[in-house]
Design an enzyme around this catalytic site. Structure first.
Site, short mmCIF file in Angstrom:
data_model
loop_
_atom_site.label_atom_id
_atom_site.label_comp_id
_atom_site.label_asym_id
_atom_site.label_seq_id
_atom_site.Cartn_x
_atom_site.Cartn_y
_atom_site.Cartn_z
N THR A 1 6.92 -98.70 4.14
CA THR A 1 8.15 -99.35 3.66
C THR A 1 8.83 -100.19 4.73
O THR A 1 9.38 -101.25 4.44
CB THR A 1 9.15 -98.26 3.17
OG1 THR A 1 8.54 -97.57 2.10
CG2 THR A 1 10.45 -98.86 2.71
N ASP B 1 0.08 -99.14 2.20
CA ASP B 1 0.99 -98.08 1.80
C ASP B 1 0.31 -96.80 2.31
O ASP B 1 -0.91 -96.65 2.17
CB ASP B 1 1.10 -98.05 0.27
CG ASP B 1 2.15 -97.09 -0.21
OD1 ASP B 1 3.12 -97.54 -0.83
OD2 ASP B 1 2.00 -95.86 0.02
N SER B 2 1.07 -95.90 2.87
CA SER B 2 0.40 -94.76 3.52
C SER B 2 -0.26 -93.81 2.53
O SER B 2 -1.01 -92.92 2.93
CB SER B 2 1.37 -94.01 4.44
OG SER B 2 2.23 -93.19 3.70
N ASP C 1 5.09 -91.39 3.44
CA ASP C 1 4.45 -90.45 2.51
C ASP C 1 3.39 -89.56 3.16
O ASP C 1 3.32 -88.38 2.88
CB ASP C 1 3.82 -91.21 1.33
CG ASP C 1 4.88 -91.80 0.40
OD1 ASP C 1 6.06 -91.43 0.55
OD2 ASP C 1 4.52 -92.62 -0.46
N THR D 1 6.99 -81.98 8.13
CA THR D 1 6.71 -82.18 6.70
C THR D 1 7.72 -83.18 6.17
O THR D 1 8.88 -83.18 6.59
CB THR D 1 6.89 -80.83 5.96
OG1 THR D 1 5.89 -79.94 6.42
CG2 THR D 1 6.77 -80.96 4.46
N ARG E 1 -2.64 -71.98 -0.54
CA ARG E 1 -1.18 -71.84 -0.45
C ARG E 1 -0.75 -70.62 -1.25
O ARG E 1 -0.89 -70.59 -2.47
CB ARG E 1 -0.51 -73.12 -0.94
CG ARG E 1 -1.00 -74.36 -0.15
CD ARG E 1 -0.20 -75.58 -0.48
NE ARG E 1 1.18 -75.38 -0.08
CZ ARG E 1 2.23 -75.81 -0.78
NH1 ARG E 1 2.06 -76.44 -1.91
NH2 ARG E 1 3.45 -75.59 -0.35
N GLN F 1 3.52 -71.00 0.66
CA GLN F 1 4.15 -72.08 -0.10
C GLN F 1 5.60 -72.31 0.37
O GLN F 1 6.21 -73.32 0.02
CB GLN F 1 4.15 -71.75 -1.60
CG GLN F 1 2.76 -71.79 -2.19
CD GLN F 1 2.69 -71.33 -3.64
OE1 GLN F 1 3.67 -71.34 -4.35
NE2 GLN F 1 1.51 -70.92 -4.06
N1 ASP Z 1 5.01 -95.37 -0.06
C1 ASP Z 1 5.50 -95.66 1.25
C2 ASP Z 1 4.43 -95.29 2.25
O1 ASP Z 1 4.26 -94.14 2.56
C3 ASP Z 1 6.75 -94.92 1.53
C4 ASP Z 1 7.34 -95.16 2.90
O2 ASP Z 1 6.87 -95.89 3.71
O3 ASP Z 1 8.38 -94.58 3.16
O4 ASP Z 1 3.74 -96.15 2.73
#
Ligand code: ASP
Length: 347
Positions: A15, A59-60, A92, A168, A248, A280
């Site tokens: 993002t 995008d991750s 993500d 996390t 988990r 969990q």
């Molecule tokens: N979907 C995006 C990603 O992980 C979310 C972010 O960057 O915050 O690439």
């Protein structure tokens, strides 16, 4: 201008560098130049900042072990030329990548700081600028002896520096997107930056950093829940090539006492699969001896994941599986803290 230090800024996507597509309204990764133009403050640093872009930025959600290998190569290839590294990454899967890299970069003596943002850097209320600027400052920071203040893989977000393999993603909405529930923060920022150095890893400065480039992703994560079906569990356990399972469990590492479940798990461990018990719950550790329903898991050969995150356990298994063919060795190493990823009682 003479610079005090040199940082490599690696852009993988996320993002922080995204732009809104005028047709769909959705956010899409954008190139690095665009991102850098939005942060003219970068020119005020007495740190020399050079950049490396993954092409194309992603995008991750599309992150993969191949990309982790690429990242490990980029850091290893530039290791001697820079004082520290900042990796811009989507939030993500940032905790997975930071965990994986903590294993792949053995005896790290320089900072590898992951950061990103919840709002794109071009947006007025963005959290990206502060995250980026402070991460660079942390990556460049050294002590009186010239050693890095943060000789490990960290995630910097919303005023906290966290150990990468303890972290996390906790919120898709708040700026405070990350937490390390089972390990205290490595540093905090306010008016000043406070480094908690006694909480950081102590590398051996007389030895080189050893990069690793292989991972074996024959591993799966599954969660227990009331009503889980025997046929589905047996199916997973019998999957050819599968070498490890992150299971988990409930609370402090508990599972239903159904004889079929224990039998299926035993079938898995006897055939050489490493089954790791991770709670969990976000906070607290697995203690298989606390309740009868946890004790039985230990009896069928399930290994404790202690207070590990899921992200750390799954990437540690990928790393260990690439190092050892023998499941006994993988099990043994899961019982040790190799990068500060677990707290082992009385050790
Ligand atoms: N979907 C995006 C990603 O992980 C979310 C972010 O960057 O915050 O690439």
């Amino acid at each position: 201008m003479s610079y005090n230090s040199k940082v490599l800024l690696i852009y993988t996507g996320g993002t922080i560098g995204m732009n809104r597509n005028p047709l769909t309204g959705a956010l899409e990764p954008f190139d690095f130049e665009h991102l850098l133009q939005k942060v003219p403050e970068l020119h005020q640093f007495d740190t020399q900042i050079e950049t490396y872009q993954f092409a194309p930025p992603i995008d991750s959600s599309d992150m993969s072990p191949q990309r982790w290998t690429d990242l490990s190569h980029v850091i290893a290839d530039h290791y001697d030329q820079y004082d520290g590294f900042v990796v811009l990454h989507g939030t993500d899967t940032m905790a997975f990548t930071a965990s994986a890299l903590s294993y792949m970069l053995e005896n790290l003596t320089k900072p590898v700081i992951f950061t990103g943002s919840q709002l794109p850097i071009g947006q007025l209320r963005t959290d990206g600028k502060e995250n980026l600027i402070t991460s660079i400052e942390m990556a460049a920071a050294k002590d009186e002896e010239g050693h890095a203040m943060v000789p490990e893989v960290g995630i910097y977000f919303n005023s906290h520096l966290l150990r990468g393999n303890r972290t996390t993603k906790q919120s898709a909405e708040e700026f405070n997107a990350f937490e390390s529930f089972n390990y205290p923060h490595l540093a905090e920022t306010g008016v000043n930056i406070t480094y908690h150095r006694h909480r950081m890893l102590k590398p051996d400065y007389s030895k080189p950093m050893i990069p690793h480039f292989h991972l074996d992703n024959n591993v799966i994560i599954f969660s227990l829940f009331p009503g889980i079906r025997e046929d589905l569990i047996r199916h997973i356990i019998r999957t050819p090539n599968l070498r490890a399972i992150v299971m988990r469990t409930f609370g402090s590492g508990n599972a239903p006492q159904s004889p079929w479940l224990l039998d299926a798990l035993k079938e898995g461990t006897s055939s050489g699969k490493v089954i790791v018990n991770i709670s969990q719950c976000m906070q607290g550790a697995v203690e298989m001896r606390r309740y009868d329903c946890g004790y039985h898991l230990q009896e069928v050969g399930v290994v404790s994941g202690y207070d590990s995150t899921v992200e750390s356990a799954v990437t540690k298994l990928m790393f260990l599986q690439s190092q050892y063919d023998d499941p006994k060795m993988v099990r043994d190493m899961m019982n040790r803290s190799i990068r500060g990823e677990i707290s082992i009682p009385n050790s």
